[in-house]
Design a protein around this motif. Structure first.
Motif, PDB file in Angstrom:
ATOM      1  N   ALA A   1     -12.258   0.636   1.458  1.00  0.00           N
ATOM      2  CA  ALA A   1     -11.654  -0.459   2.218  1.00  0.00           C
ATOM      3  C   ALA A   1     -10.139  -0.427   2.086  1.00  0.00           C
ATOM      4  O   ALA A   1      -9.409  -0.640   3.067  1.00  0.00           O
ATOM      5  CB  ALA A   1     -12.191  -1.800   1.726  1.00  0.00           C
ATOM      6  N   TYR A   2      -9.659  -0.146   0.884  1.00  0.00           N
ATOM      7  CA  TYR A   2      -8.208  -0.085   0.667  1.00  0.00           C
ATOM      8  C   TYR A   2      -7.586   1.053   1.471  1.00  0.00           C
ATOM      9  O   TYR A   2      -6.530   0.878   2.089  1.00  0.00           O
ATOM     10  CB  TYR A   2      -7.912   0.113  -0.826  1.00  0.00           C
ATOM     11  CG  TYR A   2      -6.433   0.132  -1.134  1.00  0.00           C
ATOM     12  CD1 TYR A   2      -5.687  -1.044  -1.156  1.00  0.00           C
ATOM     13  CD2 TYR A   2      -5.777   1.343  -1.386  1.00  0.00           C
ATOM     14  CE1 TYR A   2      -4.330  -1.026  -1.423  1.00  0.00           C
ATOM     15  CE2 TYR A   2      -4.418   1.367  -1.660  1.00  0.00           C
ATOM     16  CZ  TYR A   2      -3.698   0.181  -1.680  1.00  0.00           C
ATOM     17  OH  TYR A   2      -2.344   0.204  -1.935  1.00  0.00           O
ATOM     18  N   ASN A   3      -8.233   2.207   1.485  1.00  0.00           N
ATOM     19  CA  ASN A   3      -7.708   3.331   2.249  1.00  0.00           C
ATOM     20  C   ASN A   3      -7.757   3.076   3.748  1.00  0.00           C
ATOM     21  O   ASN A   3      -6.924   3.589   4.504  1.00  0.00           O
ATOM     22  CB  ASN A   3      -8.473   4.613   1.905  1.00  0.00           C
ATOM     23  CG  ASN A   3      -8.018   5.217   0.595  1.00  0.00           C
ATOM     24  OD1 ASN A   3      -6.988   4.833   0.048  1.00  0.00           O
ATOM     25  ND2 ASN A   3      -8.791   6.160   0.079  1.00  0.00           N
ATOM     26  N   THR A   4      -8.724   2.277   4.184  1.00  0.00           N
ATOM     27  CA  THR A   4      -8.791   1.901   5.602  1.00  0.00           C
ATOM     28  C   THR A   4      -7.573   1.068   5.977  1.00  0.00           C
ATOM     29  O   THR A   4      -6.976   1.253   7.044  1.00  0.00           O
ATOM     30  CB  THR A   4     -10.078   1.106   5.894  1.00  0.00           C
ATOM     31  OG1 THR A   4     -11.218   1.918   5.587  1.00  0.00           O
ATOM     32  CG2 THR A   4     -10.133   0.674   7.359  1.00  0.00           C
ATOM     33  N   ILE A   5      -7.200   0.167   5.073  1.00  0.00           N
ATOM     34  CA  ILE A   5      -6.004  -0.654   5.297  1.00  0.00           C
ATOM     35  C   ILE A   5      -4.760   0.241   5.308  1.00  0.00           C
ATOM     36  O   ILE A   5      -3.873   0.069   6.143  1.00  0.00           O
ATOM     37  CB  ILE A   5      -5.875  -1.734   4.208  1.00  0.00           C
ATOM     38  CG1 ILE A   5      -7.065  -2.685   4.237  1.00  0.00           C
ATOM     39  CG2 ILE A   5      -4.572  -2.532   4.393  1.00  0.00           C
ATOM     40  CD1 ILE A   5      -7.099  -3.681   3.099  1.00  0.00           C
ATOM     41  N   CYS A   6      -4.705   1.182   4.364  1.00  0.00           N
ATOM     42  CA  CYS A   6      -3.559   2.106   4.298  1.00  0.00           C
ATOM     43  C   CYS A   6      -3.440   2.918   5.579  1.00  0.00           C
ATOM     44  O   CYS A   6      -2.330   3.149   6.082  1.00  0.00           O
ATOM     45  CB  CYS A   6      -3.704   3.045   3.107  1.00  0.00           C
ATOM     46  SG  CYS A   6      -3.520   2.249   1.499  1.00  0.00           S
ATOM     47  N   GLU A   7      -4.573   3.348   6.105  1.00  0.00           N
ATOM     48  CA  GLU A   7      -4.566   4.132   7.339  1.00  0.00           C
ATOM     49  C   GLU A   7      -4.108   3.270   8.513  1.00  0.00           C
ATOM     50  O   GLU A   7      -3.364   3.726   9.386  1.00  0.00           O
ATOM     51  CB  GLU A   7      -5.960   4.695   7.613  1.00  0.00           C
ATOM     52  CG  GLU A   7      -6.003   5.685   8.760  1.00  0.00           C
ATOM     53  CD  GLU A   7      -7.362   6.358   8.889  1.00  0.00           C
ATOM     54  OE1 GLU A   7      -7.547   7.134   9.854  1.00  0.00           O
ATOM     55  OE2 GLU A   7      -8.236   6.108   8.033  1.00  0.00           O
ATOM     56  N   LEU A   8      -4.546   2.019   8.521  1.00  0.00           N
ATOM     57  CA  LEU A   8      -4.145   1.086   9.572  1.00  0.00           C
ATOM     58  C   LEU A   8      -2.652   0.811   9.523  1.00  0.00           C
ATOM     59  O   LEU A   8      -1.995   0.653  10.564  1.00  0.00           O
ATOM     60  CB  LEU A   8      -4.919  -0.229   9.414  1.00  0.00           C
ATOM     61  CG  LEU A   8      -4.630  -1.324  10.448  1.00  0.00           C
ATOM     62  CD1 LEU A   8      -5.082  -0.884  11.841  1.00  0.00           C
ATOM     63  CD2 LEU A   8      -5.319  -2.625  10.053  1.00  0.00           C
ATOM     64  N   LEU A   9      -2.099   0.794   8.302  1.00  0.00           N
ATOM     65  CA  LEU A   9      -0.678   0.511   8.118  1.00  0.00           C
ATOM     66  C   LEU A   9       0.118   1.793   7.839  1.00  0.00           C
ATOM     67  O   LEU A   9       1.141   1.756   7.175  1.00  0.00           O
ATOM     68  CB  LEU A   9      -0.490  -0.468   6.944  1.00  0.00           C
ATOM     69  CG  LEU A   9      -1.147  -1.833   7.110  1.00  0.00           C
ATOM     70  CD1 LEU A   9      -0.976  -2.657   5.838  1.00  0.00           C
ATOM     71  CD2 LEU A   9      -0.573  -2.573   8.307  1.00  0.00           C
ATOM     72  N   GLY A  10      -0.361   2.889   8.362  1.00  0.00           N
ATOM     73  CA  GLY A  10       0.320   4.165   8.148  1.00  0.00           C
ATOM     74  C   GLY A  10       1.549   4.299   9.024  1.00  0.00           C
ATOM     75  O   GLY A  10       2.275   3.331   9.256  1.00  0.00           O
ATOM     76  N   ALA A  11       1.766   5.504   9.543  1.00  0.00           N
ATOM     77  CA  ALA A  11       2.962   5.761  10.351  1.00  0.00           C
ATOM     78  C   ALA A  11       2.756   5.347  11.807  1.00  0.00           C
ATOM     79  O   ALA A  11       3.119   6.069  12.733  1.00  0.00           O
ATOM     80  CB  ALA A  11       3.327   7.235  10.265  1.00  0.00           C
ATOM     81  N   ASN A  12       2.165   4.185  12.021  1.00  0.00           N
ATOM     82  CA  ASN A  12       1.999   3.632  13.357  1.00  0.00           C
ATOM     83  C   ASN A  12       3.281   2.899  13.754  1.00  0.00           C
ATOM     84  O   ASN A  12       4.019   2.426  12.889  1.00  0.00           O
ATOM     85  CB  ASN A  12       0.811   2.664  13.395  1.00  0.00           C
ATOM     86  CG  ASN A  12      -0.474   3.338  12.934  1.00  0.00           C
ATOM     87  OD1 ASN A  12      -0.944   4.287  13.545  1.00  0.00           O
ATOM     88  ND2 ASN A  12      -1.027   2.863  11.823  1.00  0.00           N
ATOM     89  N   TRP A  13       3.521   2.769  15.053  1.00  0.00           N
ATOM     90  CA  TRP A  13       4.777   2.182  15.508  1.00  0.00           C
ATOM     91  C   TRP A  13       4.968   0.766  14.986  1.00  0.00           C
ATOM     92  O   TRP A  13       6.066   0.377  14.601  1.00  0.00           O
ATOM     93  CB  TRP A  13       4.854   2.202  17.039  1.00  0.00           C
ATOM     94  CG  TRP A  13       3.887   1.277  17.718  1.00  0.00           C
ATOM     95  CD1 TRP A  13       2.630   1.566  18.166  1.00  0.00           C
ATOM     96  CD2 TRP A  13       4.106  -0.109  18.016  1.00  0.00           C
ATOM     97  NE1 TRP A  13       2.037   0.458  18.711  1.00  0.00           N
ATOM     98  CE2 TRP A  13       2.928  -0.589  18.642  1.00  0.00           C
ATOM     99  CE3 TRP A  13       5.170  -0.995  17.820  1.00  0.00           C
ATOM    100  CZ2 TRP A  13       2.790  -1.911  19.072  1.00  0.00           C
ATOM    101  CZ3 TRP A  13       5.031  -2.311  18.244  1.00  0.00           C
ATOM    102  CH2 TRP A  13       3.861  -2.753  18.857  1.00  0.00           C
ATOM    103  N   TYR A  14       3.864  -0.023  14.945  1.00  0.00           N
ATOM    104  CA  TYR A  14       3.985  -1.404  14.501  1.00  0.00           C
ATOM    105  C   TYR A  14       4.260  -1.477  13.001  1.00  0.00           C
ATOM    106  O   TYR A  14       5.008  -2.343  12.536  1.00  0.00           O
ATOM    107  CB  TYR A  14       2.737  -2.218  14.870  1.00  0.00           C
ATOM    108  CG  TYR A  14       1.427  -1.564  14.498  1.00  0.00           C
ATOM    109  CD1 TYR A  14       0.895  -1.690  13.213  1.00  0.00           C
ATOM    110  CD2 TYR A  14       0.720  -0.822  15.437  1.00  0.00           C
ATOM    111  CE1 TYR A  14      -0.302  -1.103  12.874  1.00  0.00           C
ATOM    112  CE2 TYR A  14      -0.483  -0.222  15.108  1.00  0.00           C
ATOM    113  CZ  TYR A  14      -0.997  -0.367  13.820  1.00  0.00           C
ATOM    114  OH  TYR A  14      -2.186   0.236  13.486  1.00  0.00           O
TER     115      TYR A  14
END
Length: 231
Positions: free
Chosen positions: A41-54
């Motif tokens: 779950a933590y890594n899913t959050i990290c992926e969501l907050l990765g190098a995305n524009w937002y």
């Protein structure tokens, strides 16, 4: 502009940016606590907050808030020192009603900034920055859980993070109610209430961060909850 040129304006800027940073820390704390229950779950959050524009835009905004808060802190400190002149060299007893944190905000601030730089190097540099520039890393940039295990498995980093969290606690426990006072939200009744609320809120926040660090150090994550129940 009075927010830049006046002492009151600078304090208002510091208060607003400080409150915004506390709100971010609250979000960051909730994110970290998730790692105690599920690495996936933590890594899913990290992926969501990765190098995305937002995420990059939010990071830039957060960096601007932090820089503004730090710069204004040094400006106000220098202003106060100039106002005191040679009196600051006089040996005097500390006023009974002046908190230790209040008189050492600059030192605490420096420790907080140094800790922040260490934290950015350990995590942001190896995660978002690595993903943005395509840098090769031992762990995947989205494997925040693995990076936490590696970082907090090192006793040197654990000690440094504990010192950092203690400094943040002192800094925020004074800064929280001071910000409310600057913004005029204290009054005779609420002055003491904001102090209690601030200390309680900041304590809970720092304890949660500390639990995450120690849980990884002692090998309790991500099954900390299960370990506690079994005990």
């Amino acid at each position: 502009m009075w927010l830049i040129n006046s002492s009151i304006g600078r304090k208002v800027v510091m208060s607003v940016t400080g409150i915004a940073l506390i709100l971010f820390m609250t979000f960051h704390c909730c994110m970290n606590v998730a790692a105690l229950f599920s690495g996936e779950a933590y890594n899913t959050i990290c992926e969501l907050l990765g190098a995305n524009w937002y995420a990059v835009a939010a990071t830039l905004g957060l960096a601007a808030l932090a820089v503004c808060h730090i710069v204004y802190a040094f400006i106000l400190t220098a202003q106060n020192r100039r106002a005191r002149g040679s009196e600051r060299y006089a040996v005097t007893d500390r006023p009974a009603k002046v908190e230790w944190a209040s008189q050492n905000m600059l030192v605490l601030g420096i420790i907080v900034v140094l800790g922040l730089l260490l934290h950015l190097f350990n995590f942001w540099y190896n995660m978002m920055f690595a993903e943005l520039v395509g840098m090769e890393t031992v762990l995947s940039p989205s494997d925040g859980f693995g990076l936490m295990k590696e970082t907090f498995g090192n006793p040197v980093f654990v000690v440094l993070y504990v010192i950092w969290l203690v400094a943040i606690w002192f800094h925020l426990s004074h800064g929280f109610w001071s910000a409310m006072q600057t913004l005029g939200w204290n009054g005779k009744v609420w002055f003491c209430r904001w102090k209690v609320i601030g200390i309680a809120y900041v304590t809970i926040l720092m304890v949660c961060f500390l639990v995450v660090v120690l849980a990884f150090f002692f090998g309790c994550a991500p099954s900390l909850c299960c370990c506690c129940c079994a005990a």
